[in-house]
Motif scaffolding. Structure first.
Motif, PDB file in Angstrom:
ATOM      1  N   LEU A 143       0.524  -6.894  -5.855  1.00 43.61           N
ATOM      2  CA  LEU A 143      -1.368  -7.167  -5.822  1.00 43.61           C
ATOM      3  C   LEU A 143      -1.047  -7.721  -4.700  1.00 43.61           C
ATOM      4  O   LEU A 143      -2.067  -7.996  -4.098  1.00 43.61           O
ATOM      5  CB  LEU A 143      -0.636  -8.223  -7.398  1.00 43.61           C
ATOM      6  N   TYR A 144      -0.074  -8.613  -4.357  1.00 42.87           N
ATOM      7  CA  TYR A 144       0.143  -9.434  -2.724  1.00 42.87           C
ATOM      8  C   TYR A 144      -0.355  -8.033  -1.223  1.00 42.87           C
ATOM      9  O   TYR A 144      -1.694  -8.414  -0.513  1.00 42.87           O
ATOM     10  CB  TYR A 144       0.805 -10.011  -2.085  1.00 42.87           C
ATOM     11  N   LEU A 145      -0.190  -7.050  -2.154  1.00 44.26           N
ATOM     12  CA  LEU A 145      -0.556  -5.820  -0.894  1.00 44.26           C
ATOM     13  C   LEU A 145      -1.451  -5.413  -1.099  1.00 44.26           C
ATOM     14  O   LEU A 145      -2.604  -5.580   0.095  1.00 44.26           O
ATOM     15  CB  LEU A 145       0.750  -4.537  -1.231  1.00 44.26           C
ATOM     16  N   ILE A 146      -1.962  -5.344  -2.129  1.00 41.81           N
ATOM     17  CA  ILE A 146      -3.731  -4.958  -2.864  1.00 41.81           C
ATOM     18  C   ILE A 146      -4.538  -6.004  -2.052  1.00 41.81           C
ATOM     19  O   ILE A 146      -5.725  -5.929  -1.560  1.00 41.81           O
ATOM     20  CB  ILE A 146      -4.143  -4.815  -4.072  1.00 41.81           C
ATOM     21  N   MET A 147      -4.550  -7.283  -2.790  1.00 41.49           N
ATOM     22  CA  MET A 147      -5.387  -8.402  -2.068  1.00 41.49           C
ATOM     23  C   MET A 147      -5.380  -8.431  -0.504  1.00 41.49           C
ATOM     24  O   MET A 147      -6.587  -8.491   0.192  1.00 41.49           O
ATOM     25  CB  MET A 147      -4.735  -9.863  -2.901  1.00 41.49           C
ATOM     26  N   LEU A 148      -4.339  -7.890   0.059  1.00 38.41           N
ATOM     27  CA  LEU A 148      -4.503  -7.980   1.379  1.00 38.41           C
ATOM     28  C   LEU A 148      -4.964  -7.229   2.409  1.00 38.41           C
ATOM     29  O   LEU A 148      -5.834  -7.426   3.405  1.00 38.41           O
ATOM     30  CB  LEU A 148      -2.730  -7.711   2.223  1.00 38.41           C
ATOM     31  N   THR A 149      -5.228  -5.894   1.305  1.00 37.99           N
ATOM     32  CA  THR A 149      -6.062  -5.227   1.949  1.00 37.99           C
ATOM     33  C   THR A 149      -7.470  -4.927   1.934  1.00 37.99           C
ATOM     34  O   THR A 149      -8.287  -4.469   2.794  1.00 37.99           O
ATOM     35  CB  THR A 149      -5.616  -3.410   1.391  1.00 37.99           C
ATOM     36  N   ALA A 150      -7.651  -6.242   0.820  1.00 39.84           N
ATOM     37  CA  ALA A 150      -8.603  -6.217   0.387  1.00 39.84           C
ATOM     38  C   ALA A 150      -9.377  -6.992   1.425  1.00 39.84           C
ATOM     39  O   ALA A 150     -11.134  -7.360   1.321  1.00 39.84           O
ATOM     40  CB  ALA A 150      -9.246  -6.648  -1.282  1.00 39.84           C
ATOM     41  N   THR A 151      -8.494  -8.363   0.928  1.00 36.58           N
ATOM     42  CA  THR A 151      -8.879  -9.716   2.927  1.00 36.58           C
ATOM     43  C   THR A 151      -9.797  -9.003   3.694  1.00 36.58           C
ATOM     44  O   THR A 151     -10.357  -9.354   4.540  1.00 36.58           O
ATOM     45  CB  THR A 151      -7.708 -10.922   2.215  1.00 36.58           C
ATOM     46  N   ALA A 152      -8.701  -7.463   4.490  1.00 33.69           N
ATOM     47  CA  ALA A 152      -8.732  -7.662   5.083  1.00 33.69           C
ATOM     48  C   ALA A 152      -9.930  -6.452   5.391  1.00 33.69           C
ATOM     49  O   ALA A 152     -11.558  -6.628   6.444  1.00 33.69           O
ATOM     50  CB  ALA A 152      -7.320  -6.371   6.179  1.00 33.69           C
ATOM     51  N   ASP A 153     -10.442  -6.039   4.376  1.00 29.43           N
ATOM     52  CA  ASP A 153     -11.482  -5.057   4.515  1.00 29.43           C
ATOM     53  C   ASP A 153     -13.155  -6.080   3.953  1.00 29.43           C
ATOM     54  O   ASP A 153     -14.014  -5.521   5.215  1.00 29.43           O
ATOM     55  CB  ASP A 153     -12.028  -4.108   3.131  1.00 29.43           C
ATOM     56  N   SER A 154     -12.624  -6.760   3.360  1.00 28.25           N
ATOM     57  CA  SER A 154     -14.160  -7.771   3.012  1.00 28.25           C
ATOM     58  C   SER A 154     -14.031  -8.839   4.362  1.00 28.25           C
ATOM     59  O   SER A 154     -15.402  -8.519   4.349  1.00 28.25           O
ATOM     60  CB  SER A 154     -13.776  -9.085   2.062  1.00 28.25           C
ATOM     61  N   ILE A 210       4.462 -12.687   8.703  1.00 29.65           N
ATOM     62  CA  ILE A 210       2.535 -12.837   9.338  1.00 29.65           C
ATOM     63  C   ILE A 210       2.509 -11.771  10.407  1.00 29.65           C
ATOM     64  O   ILE A 210       1.552 -11.095  10.193  1.00 29.65           O
ATOM     65  CB  ILE A 210       2.415 -14.107  10.698  1.00 29.65           C
ATOM     66  N   CYS A 211       3.271 -11.090  11.306  1.00 25.40           N
ATOM     67  CA  CYS A 211       3.012 -10.425  12.046  1.00 25.40           C
ATOM     68  C   CYS A 211       2.772  -9.038  10.517  1.00 25.40           C
ATOM     69  O   CYS A 211       2.537  -7.738  11.408  1.00 25.40           O
ATOM     70  CB  CYS A 211       4.245 -10.155  13.069  1.00 25.40           C
ATOM     71  N   LEU A 212       4.270  -8.899  10.317  1.00 23.45           N
ATOM     72  CA  LEU A 212       4.137  -7.481   9.234  1.00 23.45           C
ATOM     73  C   LEU A 212       2.526  -6.955   8.621  1.00 23.45           C
ATOM     74  O   LEU A 212       2.011  -6.629   8.091  1.00 23.45           O
ATOM     75  CB  LEU A 212       5.341  -7.764   8.340  1.00 23.45           C
ATOM     76  N   CYS A 213       2.389  -8.789   7.983  1.00 22.98           N
ATOM     77  CA  CYS A 213       1.240  -8.539   6.987  1.00 22.98           C
ATOM     78  C   CYS A 213      -0.444  -8.573   8.433  1.00 22.98           C
ATOM     79  O   CYS A 213      -0.892  -7.556   8.114  1.00 22.98           O
ATOM     80  CB  CYS A 213       0.310  -9.913   7.120  1.00 22.98           C
ATOM     81  N   LEU A 214       0.135  -8.879   9.646  1.00 22.55           N
ATOM     82  CA  LEU A 214      -1.269  -8.265  10.331  1.00 22.55           C
ATOM     83  C   LEU A 214      -1.703  -6.990  11.019  1.00 22.55           C
ATOM     84  O   LEU A 214      -2.446  -6.054  10.929  1.00 22.55           O
ATOM     85  CB  LEU A 214      -1.131  -9.111  11.482  1.00 22.55           C
ATOM     86  N   ILE A 215      -0.165  -6.321  11.343  1.00 21.95           N
ATOM     87  CA  ILE A 215       0.224  -4.769  11.240  1.00 21.95           C
ATOM     88  C   ILE A 215       0.006  -4.165  10.252  1.00 21.95           C
ATOM     89  O   ILE A 215      -0.621  -3.024  10.423  1.00 21.95           O
ATOM     90  CB  ILE A 215       1.734  -4.533  11.916  1.00 21.95           C
ATOM     91  N   THR A 216       0.300  -4.222   8.889  1.00 28.50           N
ATOM     92  CA  THR A 216      -0.069  -3.504   7.840  1.00 28.50           C
ATOM     93  C   THR A 216      -1.553  -3.402   8.018  1.00 28.50           C
ATOM     94  O   THR A 216      -2.153  -2.696   7.776  1.00 28.50           O
ATOM     95  CB  THR A 216       0.198  -4.105   6.215  1.00 28.50           C
ATOM     96  N   ALA A 217      -2.614  -5.105   8.187  1.00 32.78           N
ATOM     97  CA  ALA A 217      -4.193  -5.077   8.215  1.00 32.78           C
ATOM     98  C   ALA A 217      -4.343  -3.646   9.280  1.00 32.78           C
ATOM     99  O   ALA A 217      -5.630  -3.114   8.568  1.00 32.78           O
ATOM    100  CB  ALA A 217      -5.053  -6.379   8.658  1.00 32.78           C
ATOM    101  N   LEU A 218      -3.738  -3.922  10.131  1.00 31.68           N
ATOM    102  CA  LEU A 218      -4.349  -2.754  11.060  1.00 31.68           C
ATOM    103  C   LEU A 218      -4.059  -1.375  10.267  1.00 31.68           C
ATOM    104  O   LEU A 218      -5.030  -0.757  10.908  1.00 31.68           O
ATOM    105  CB  LEU A 218      -3.599  -3.305  11.985  1.00 31.68           C
ATOM    106  N   ALA A 259      -1.049   1.662   3.873  1.00 31.03           N
ATOM    107  CA  ALA A 259      -0.598   0.155   3.991  1.00 31.03           C
ATOM    108  C   ALA A 259       0.537   0.083   3.726  1.00 31.03           C
ATOM    109  O   ALA A 259       1.428  -1.209   3.706  1.00 31.03           O
ATOM    110  CB  ALA A 259      -1.944  -1.183   3.684  1.00 31.03           C
ATOM    111  N   ALA A 260       0.895   0.765   2.429  1.00 33.83           N
ATOM    112  CA  ALA A 260       2.306   1.011   1.200  1.00 33.83           C
ATOM    113  C   ALA A 260       3.598   1.103   1.927  1.00 33.83           C
ATOM    114  O   ALA A 260       4.252   0.278   2.010  1.00 33.83           O
ATOM    115  CB  ALA A 260       1.919   1.430   0.132  1.00 33.83           C
ATOM    116  N   PRO A 261       3.537   1.880   2.873  1.00 35.19           N
ATOM    117  CA  PRO A 261       4.181   2.646   3.457  1.00 35.19           C
ATOM    118  C   PRO A 261       5.394   1.792   4.863  1.00 35.19           C
ATOM    119  O   PRO A 261       6.258   0.525   4.987  1.00 35.19           O
ATOM    120  CB  PRO A 261       4.432   3.677   4.242  1.00 35.19           C
ATOM    121  N   VAL A 262       4.508   1.372   5.320  1.00 34.52           N
ATOM    122  CA  VAL A 262       4.219   0.428   6.549  1.00 34.52           C
ATOM    123  C   VAL A 262       4.961  -1.082   5.822  1.00 34.52           C
ATOM    124  O   VAL A 262       6.234  -1.253   6.530  1.00 34.52           O
ATOM    125  CB  VAL A 262       2.876  -0.319   6.804  1.00 34.52           C
TER     126      VAL A 262
END
Length: 275
Positions: A143-154, A210-218, A259-262
């Motif tokens: 769920l966190y990963l899904i919301m992370l990608t949705a946050t980045a997209d929005s 935090i860096c991992l989340c940023l890279i995942t969003a990228l 995003a998932a594998p990274v």
């Protein structure tokens, strides 16, 4: 159209949240596997496999490779099926940087078509395995990963509308801007801080997380752009019509496939969560 999109979005949110939180990992894995095959069906059509028999063989091939990857990951404890996905998205970044939509004649167009067929395997199989692995670690991570990608997209969408001046990838998706991408990165930082607190990550690993989340969003942006390339090559607006107002399955999971594998490999490599 907007009303239809909102209704479909709400139904999808309920279904996804329920599946992640209520299903045991085995049944969740089957659900993800089914979504993967649905995405493969759409991918095959976009690659020009219009004959049902050929497309069915393509889906069957991805099913076999996914099952093999799942066995290697969970039966033999091997990481490389997911590592391949991480390396693949590194290559995609290079491909996107040099993509030329005008080069569609002769041998180049021929090999590009075959390349996209193979790209479906490298995109869908590692993502399926990574999502199942994350769910086994902790369902909340999915769920966190899904919301992370949705946050980045929005955030990218609203920042781009308000401040967008410079195109991010004009030959692929003219609507995306560098300012929008920057807005997404800014929004991810507080979201990552919330995640670090929720998952009780040791303070010494907060910066890494935090860096991992940023890279995942990228990388999730690369997933979105790569699907845009796939649709551009096929001359299609959406990957399918299964989801009213949203298009097809690939239109909803494009960012997540990257995003998932990274995200998973970052968590395991940094020993942020127990394997």
């Amino acid at each position: 159209m907007l009303r239809q999109r909102v209704i479909t979005g709400l139904v999808l949110a309920v279904v996804v949240f329920s599946a992640v939180l209520l299903l045991p990992s085995f049944w969740f894995g089957l659900a993800v596997f089914a979504v993967c095959l649905g995405g493969a069906w759409e991918w095959g059509r976009l690659c020009g496999l219009h004959a049902l028999g050929r497309r069915g063989l393509y889906v069957a091939g991805i099913a076999v490779l996914t099952a093999l990857g799942i066995w290697l990951a969970f039966g033999a404890g091997l990481l490389w099926p997911v590592v391949i996905g991480v390396l693949w998205w590194g290559l995609v970044l290079v491909v996107l940087a040099g993509y030329d939509p005008q080069a569609r004649t002769g041998n180049q167009a021929h090999w590009r078509r075959y390349g996209l067929v193979g790209a479906g395997v490298l995109t869908l199989v590692p993502a399926c395995i990574a999502l199942i692995w994350l769910h086994q670690m902790q369902p909340a991570l999915v769920l966190y990963l899904i919301m992370l990608t949705a946050t980045a997209d929005s955030a990218a969408y609203f920042a781009g509308r308000r401040f967008g001046r410079h195109k991010l990838a004009p030959r692929i998706s003219p609507g995306k801007t560098r300012e929008g991408l920057l807005g997404a990165m800014v929004a991810i930082v507080p979201f990552a801080l919330l995640g670090a607190g929720y998952f009780q990550i040791p303070l010494a690993l907060w910066f890494f997380f935090i860096c991992l989340c940023l890279i995942t969003a990228l990388v999730s942006v690369a997933g979105d752009l790569f699907e845009s390339v796939l649709k551009r090559e096929a001359g299609a607006k959406d990957s399918g019509t299964l989801l009213p107002g949203h298009g097809g399955i690939l239109d909803r999971i494009d960012s997540l496939t990257a995003a998932a594998p990274v995200f998973l490999m970052g968590l395991l490599w940094g020993a942020v969560m127990a394997r």
